[in-house]
Design a protein around this motif. Structure first.
Motif, PDB file in Angstrom:
ATOM      1  N   SER A 161     120.173  -7.803  55.020  1.00 39.81           N
ATOM      2  CA  SER A 161     119.473  -7.342  56.221  1.00 39.81           C
ATOM      3  C   SER A 161     120.243  -7.764  57.467  1.00 39.81           C
ATOM      4  CB  SER A 161     118.069  -7.966  56.304  1.00 39.81           C
ATOM      5  OG  SER A 161     117.253  -7.513  55.276  1.00 39.81           O
ATOM      6  N   PRO A 162     120.582  -6.828  58.334  1.00 41.46           N
ATOM      7  CA  PRO A 162     121.261  -7.223  59.572  1.00 41.46           C
ATOM      8  C   PRO A 162     120.307  -7.886  60.558  1.00 41.46           C
ATOM      9  CG  PRO A 162     120.936  -4.847  59.505  1.00 41.46           C
ATOM     10  CD  PRO A 162     120.463  -5.390  58.180  1.00 41.46           C
ATOM     11  N   VAL A 163     119.014  -7.503  60.491  1.00 36.34           N
ATOM     12  CA  VAL A 163     118.010  -8.082  61.382  1.00 36.34           C
ATOM     13  C   VAL A 163     116.716  -8.313  60.607  1.00 36.34           C
ATOM     14  CG1 VAL A 163     118.911  -6.957  63.475  1.00 36.34           C
ATOM     15  CG2 VAL A 163     117.109  -5.846  62.151  1.00 36.34           C
ATOM     16  N   ALA A 164     115.888  -9.178  61.179  1.00 34.72           N
ATOM     17  CA  ALA A 164     114.514  -9.341  60.725  1.00 34.72           C
ATOM     18  C   ALA A 164     113.636  -8.925  61.899  1.00 34.72           C
ATOM     19  CB  ALA A 164     114.240 -10.790  60.338  1.00 34.72           C
ATOM     20  N   ASP A 165     112.716  -8.014  61.656  1.00 35.97           N
ATOM     21  CA  ASP A 165     111.782  -7.594  62.703  1.00 35.97           C
ATOM     22  C   ASP A 165     110.550  -8.483  62.603  1.00 35.97           C
ATOM     23  OD1 ASP A 165     113.412  -5.559  63.656  1.00 35.97           O
ATOM     24  OD2 ASP A 165     112.617  -4.118  62.214  1.00 35.97           O
ATOM     25  N   VAL A 166     110.356  -9.313  63.617  1.00 32.87           N
ATOM     26  CA  VAL A 166     109.269 -10.290  63.621  1.00 32.87           C
ATOM     27  C   VAL A 166     108.202  -9.799  64.592  1.00 32.87           C
ATOM     28  CG1 VAL A 166     108.650 -12.694  64.059  1.00 32.87           C
ATOM     29  CG2 VAL A 166     110.912 -12.129  63.119  1.00 32.87           C
ATOM     30  N   GLY A 167     106.982  -9.666  64.087  1.00 36.00           N
ATOM     31  CA  GLY A 167     105.893  -9.151  64.914  1.00 36.00           C
ATOM     32  C   GLY A 167     104.747 -10.124  65.033  1.00 36.00           C
ATOM     33  N   ILE A 168     104.058 -10.041  66.161  1.00 36.39           N
ATOM     34  CA  ILE A 168     102.802 -10.757  66.357  1.00 36.39           C
ATOM     35  C   ILE A 168     101.807  -9.724  66.873  1.00 36.39           C
ATOM     36  CG2 ILE A 168     103.569 -11.566  68.636  1.00 36.39           C
ATOM     37  CD1 ILE A 168     101.717 -14.011  68.240  1.00 36.39           C
ATOM     38  N   THR A 169     100.707  -9.582  66.160  1.00 39.20           N
ATOM     39  CA  THR A 169      99.683  -8.597  66.487  1.00 39.20           C
ATOM     40  C   THR A 169      98.342  -9.302  66.557  1.00 39.20           C
ATOM     41  OG1 THR A 169     100.924  -6.922  65.256  1.00 39.20           O
ATOM     42  CG2 THR A 169      98.633  -6.408  65.770  1.00 39.20           C
ATOM     43  N   VAL A 170      97.570  -8.990  67.590  1.00 41.81           N
ATOM     44  CA  VAL A 170      96.249  -9.587  67.744  1.00 41.81           C
ATOM     45  C   VAL A 170      95.243  -8.484  68.014  1.00 41.81           C
ATOM     46  CG1 VAL A 170      94.825 -11.139  69.135  1.00 41.81           C
ATOM     47  CG2 VAL A 170      97.150 -11.767  68.585  1.00 41.81           C
ATOM     48  N   GLY A 171      94.115  -8.556  67.327  1.00 42.29           N
ATOM     49  CA  GLY A 171      93.019  -7.624  67.543  1.00 42.29           C
ATOM     50  C   GLY A 171      91.896  -7.926  66.590  1.00 42.29           C
ATOM     51  N   ALA A 172      90.688  -7.611  66.997  1.00 44.84           N
ATOM     52  CA  ALA A 172      89.502  -7.778  66.154  1.00 44.84           C
ATOM     53  C   ALA A 172      89.376  -9.201  65.608  1.00 44.84           C
ATOM     54  CB  ALA A 172      89.497  -6.759  65.017  1.00 44.84           C
ATOM     55  N   GLY A 173      89.734 -10.187  66.425  1.00 44.45           N
ATOM     56  CA  GLY A 173      89.572 -11.583  66.020  1.00 44.45           C
ATOM     57  C   GLY A 173      90.611 -12.085  65.043  1.00 44.45           C
ATOM     58  N   GLN A 174      91.657 -11.307  64.809  1.00 43.08           N
ATOM     59  CA  GLN A 174      92.712 -11.719  63.885  1.00 43.08           C
ATOM     60  C   GLN A 174      94.059 -11.761  64.585  1.00 43.08           C
ATOM     61  OE1 GLN A 174      92.885  -9.095  60.511  1.00 43.08           O
ATOM     62  NE2 GLN A 174      91.300 -10.239  59.441  1.00 43.08           N
ATOM     63  N   LEU A 175      94.914 -12.644  64.099  1.00 44.65           N
ATOM     64  CA  LEU A 175      96.312 -12.667  64.497  1.00 44.65           C
ATOM     65  C   LEU A 175      97.118 -12.405  63.235  1.00 44.65           C
ATOM     66  CD1 LEU A 175      98.223 -14.895  66.863  1.00 44.65           C
ATOM     67  CD2 LEU A 175      99.014 -14.790  64.521  1.00 44.65           C
ATOM     68  N   VAL A 176      98.072 -11.483  63.326  1.00 44.73           N
ATOM     69  CA  VAL A 176      98.909 -11.144  62.179  1.00 44.73           C
ATOM     70  C   VAL A 176     100.363 -11.375  62.558  1.00 44.73           C
ATOM     71  CG1 VAL A 176      99.613  -9.345  60.548  1.00 44.73           C
ATOM     72  CG2 VAL A 176      97.252  -9.386  61.425  1.00 44.73           C
ATOM     73  N   ILE A 177     101.048 -12.146  61.736  1.00 43.54           N
ATOM     74  CA  ILE A 177     102.493 -12.313  61.853  1.00 43.54           C
ATOM     75  C   ILE A 177     103.105 -11.415  60.786  1.00 43.54           C
ATOM     76  CG2 ILE A 177     104.435 -13.893  61.499  1.00 43.54           C
ATOM     77  CD1 ILE A 177     102.944 -14.388  64.112  1.00 43.54           C
ATOM     78  N   SER A 178     104.089 -10.615  61.190  1.00 41.30           N
ATOM     79  CA  SER A 178     104.782  -9.755  60.227  1.00 41.30           C
ATOM     80  C   SER A 178     106.279 -10.005  60.333  1.00 41.30           C
ATOM     81  CB  SER A 178     104.480  -8.282  60.498  1.00 41.30           C
ATOM     82  OG  SER A 178     104.912  -7.921  61.793  1.00 41.30           O
ATOM     83  N   VAL A 179     106.927  -9.996  59.179  1.00 44.82           N
ATOM     84  CA  VAL A 179     108.389 -10.107  59.148  1.00 44.82           C
ATOM     85  C   VAL A 179     108.893  -9.035  58.190  1.00 44.82           C
ATOM     86  CG1 VAL A 179     110.379 -11.550  58.603  1.00 44.82           C
ATOM     87  CG2 VAL A 179     108.375 -12.560  59.718  1.00 44.82           C
ATOM     88  N   ALA A 180     109.702  -8.110  58.737  1.00 42.76           N
ATOM     89  CA  ALA A 180     110.255  -7.011  57.949  1.00 42.76           C
ATOM     90  C   ALA A 180     111.750  -7.228  57.777  1.00 42.76           C
ATOM     91  CB  ALA A 180     109.997  -5.682  58.652  1.00 42.76           C
TER      92      ALA A 180
END
Length: 156
Positions: free
Chosen positions: A84-103
Motif C-alpha cells: 500500500s502506498p498510503v493508508a487512508d485514515v478516517g474519523i467519523t462522528v454521528g449518532a453518538g458514535q465515533l468511528v476510526i477507519s483505516v483503509a
C-alpha cells in the motif's frame, strides 16, 4: 401560485410534534498517510487535530484510547499491507458514535475471531469494547483493498 408556503413532503399534513428528531449531521474527515516511518505519527496528529470538531476532549482517556487504536491500525498496515502506498485514515462522528477507519491496498481481511487476532488487534478490540464498541473489516468499495473500522460510543 397559491397562498400556501412550500412544505416539505414529510411535513405536509402533520403537526411539528409528530416530526421525528433529526439526528445531528455526520462529520467525516479522511487523511491519506504515506506508508513509511512517519505514518503512525502523521495519522495520530491528523486524528488528534480533529478532536475539537468532533467533540472529543483532548487528553481524556477516550482521546488516548482513540489515538492508540489509530496507532495500532496503522502499524498493522505497515506490517501486513506493505504494498500500500498510503493508508487512508478516517474519523467519523454521528449518532453518538465515533468511528476510526483505516483503509489500505491489501485485500486480505484480518480474522476477527478472538483466538486468531494478533496482540495489536486484540488491544484494539478491547479498547473499543470499553466504550461499547467493536471492530469490523470489509472489502474496500473503490479499490482492491480493505477497510478496518473501529466503532466507539461517544462518552457523555
Amino acid at each position: 401560485m397559491g397562498g400556501h408556503p412550500f412544505r416539505p413532503p414529510w411535513r405536509r399534513g402533520r403537526s411539528a410534534a409528530v416530526i421525528e428528531h433529526v439526528p445531528s449531521p455526520v462529520r467525516r474527515h479522511i487523511v491519506s498517510v504515506p506508508v513509511g516511518p512517519e505514518a503512525v505519527r502523521r495519522a495520530r496528529v491528523a486524528v488528534a487535530g480533529r478532536f475539537g470538531e468532533v467533540g472529543v476532549v483532548p487528553g481524556s482517556a477516550f482521546a488516548d484510547a482513540v489515538l492508540l487504536v489509530v496507532s495500532e491500525l496503522v502499524v498493522n498496515v505497515l506490517r501486513h499491507a506493505s504494498r500500500s502506498p498510503v493508508a487512508d485514515v478516517g474519523i467519523t462522528v454521528g449518532a453518538g458514535q465515533l468511528v476510526i477507519s483505516v483503509a489500505d491496498a491489501e485485500p486480505h481481511l484480518p480474522s476477527l475471531e478472538p483466538d486468531a487476532m494478533g496482540a495489536g488487534l486484540q488491544l484494539v478490540a478491547e479498547l473499543a469494547a470499553e466504550y461499547d464498541g467493536y471492530v469490523s473489516a470489509e472489502p474496500a468499495i473503490d479499490h482492491d483493498g480493505k477497510v478496518v473500522l473501529v466503532r466507539f460510543r461517544m462518552p457523555s
